[in-house]
Design a protein around this motif. Sequence first.
Motif, PDB file in Angstrom:
ATOM      1  N   UNK A   1      -4.671   8.038  -3.698  1.00 20.10           N
ATOM      2  CA  UNK A   1      -6.130   8.055  -3.861  1.00 20.10           C
ATOM      3  C   UNK A   1      -6.951   6.965  -4.581  1.00 20.10           C
ATOM      4  N   UNK A   2      -6.075   6.429  -5.720  1.00 14.48           N
ATOM      5  CA  UNK A   2      -6.618   5.635  -6.768  1.00 14.48           C
ATOM      6  C   UNK A   2      -6.448   4.097  -6.281  1.00 14.48           C
ATOM      7  N   UNK A   3      -7.593   3.309  -6.540  1.00 18.68           N
ATOM      8  CA  UNK A   3      -7.271   1.714  -5.694  1.00 18.68           C
ATOM      9  C   UNK A   3      -6.037   1.110  -6.536  1.00 18.68           C
ATOM     10  N   UNK A   4      -5.483   0.146  -5.783  1.00 25.37           N
ATOM     11  CA  UNK A   4      -4.445  -0.605  -6.157  1.00 25.37           C
ATOM     12  C   UNK A   4      -4.320  -1.647  -5.431  1.00 25.37           C
ATOM     13  N   UNK A   5      -3.764  -2.792  -5.608  1.00 28.10           N
ATOM     14  CA  UNK A   5      -3.338  -3.884  -4.962  1.00 28.10           C
ATOM     15  C   UNK A   5      -2.202  -3.668  -4.256  1.00 28.10           C
ATOM     16  N   UNK A   6      -2.159  -4.512  -3.180  1.00 25.67           N
ATOM     17  CA  UNK A   6      -0.929  -3.922  -1.931  1.00 25.67           C
ATOM     18  C   UNK A   6      -0.830  -5.326  -1.170  1.00 25.67           C
ATOM     19  N   UNK A   7       0.492  -5.380  -0.649  1.00 24.84           N
ATOM     20  CA  UNK A   7       0.908  -6.348   0.219  1.00 24.84           C
ATOM     21  C   UNK A   7       0.159  -6.138   1.468  1.00 24.84           C
ATOM     22  N   UNK A   8      -0.325  -5.138   2.186  1.00 24.70           N
ATOM     23  CA  UNK A   8      -0.959  -4.667   3.257  1.00 24.70           C
ATOM     24  C   UNK A   8      -0.054  -5.357   4.340  1.00 24.70           C
ATOM     25  N   UNK A   9       1.202  -5.103   4.267  1.00 26.29           N
ATOM     26  CA  UNK A   9       2.010  -5.545   5.563  1.00 26.29           C
ATOM     27  C   UNK A   9       2.038  -4.364   6.381  1.00 26.29           C
ATOM     28  N   UNK A  10       1.981  -3.032   5.839  1.00 23.91           N
ATOM     29  CA  UNK A  10       1.888  -1.793   6.641  1.00 23.91           C
ATOM     30  C   UNK A  10       1.305  -0.827   5.850  1.00 23.91           C
TER      31      UNK A  10
END
Length: 459
Positions: free
Chosen positions: A71-80
């Motif tokens: 639920x908390x915002x986080x940086x992500x690789x955004x691969x899946x």
Amino acid sequence: MERREFNKALGLGAIGSSMLMGCKEETQTTAPVPIDTGFKVTPELSERMYAKALEITKRKVRGGDSEPFFKKPFVDAAFSDNIFLWDTCFIVCFAKYHMDELPVYQALDNFYDRMEEDGYICREYRKDGRPLWSKDHPVSINPPLLALAETEIYAVKKDKERLRYAYPILKKNFEFHVNRYQGEDKLFWGDTLGMGMDNIPRSPRNWTTDEGNGMTHHELGDKLGKMGGSTAEERLNMFIADYVETLQGVWNKQGRLVDFTSQMAMYAKQLMFIAKEIGEESDLGQYETFHSEVKEALNRLCWNEEDTFYYDLGYGEQVKRKHIGMYWALLGELIPEENMDHFLAHLTNPDEFYRKTPLPALSAADPDYKGWGDYWLGGVWAPTSYMVLKGLTANGKDDLAQDLAEKTYAAIAEVFEATDTFWENYAPDLISYGMPAKLDFCGWTGLIPIAIYNEYIKG
């Protein structure tokens, strides 16, 4: 991220590529490749690259009401939809410059919060917070880089309270790896896919084995491609179950990995640094002893004096495959002075790692090298390139680090000029993205326009 075999299992296609930027499609070559393409990076282009990398990274921040668990915002690789450990650690290495804009700490805390009592942290968690891999699965861990991420943040944000919070977590995770993956010879065994460089060749070429129900290398290697299942979830579950019987799955405990061993030596050094910073000096002795034993073992068993290179081991024998992972020994502070220059000479050899885009994952001298990339059979990856540069800097090899940084940055800038985006990996012998490679990837490729720019390019 360990995706090539993963993608096969899910039936995912690779991104096609026709952008060879003036080059014909190339077959495998180990001929010297000229480095200077004549392309010059302008300040305006650097500014545009930096802004685009930051924009992509912000766009792929996750967390909130739409998430079932995180639920908390986080940086992500955004691969899946899943979160990935070593991707996250490298994202931190450039996002550290924008802590006021990017939720960096929470990206690490997502993994810390999932740590089990014995220190186990899975390399990949589903969007509902469940680990994708069981603790006993050979693919269950990633390179142990959490302390690298924390010390990189600390270099720009001197937050000792953060170190005090992270230290007991990191210490327990370090001890888990030692207890489970260190062999009697003091070296570490692990899985090729779990260690991040999916299809890097770690076993002898054309190797066959009686392991795995007597199947040959070829038969075992084909097993993944034959798995059925009508849905992605079914194919994934079959992959998880069947992987153990593949060549990679049975190889693990017989192998000894230079990169994993070096990363654990680095982990010990980073824990020593953190312990000193927060006054936990009673722990220093155990880390010093560990590092000393690992250094002695690596140089006795994995160093090849004739080839002036470190090699992984299989069944106690050196496996003569040269890959970029060996250069984790720099950050691990494992290389004796008398070996250093000989080992680094491979980085400036155009028949090996000094290609048109420098630092391919696999040496160009290897028979399985692919000049267009083919993932880790030749692809140039921002995380491993950044690792080499940081390792060179840590060992006082500033001129070589600068040269490699400038050439890498220029090659990626030229691809950016043509495509207006960043890619998961790049081709070593073409000024092109790798084939295959995911686009709009920041993701760890943000290391190049942001971290490498700040630390090596802008002066």
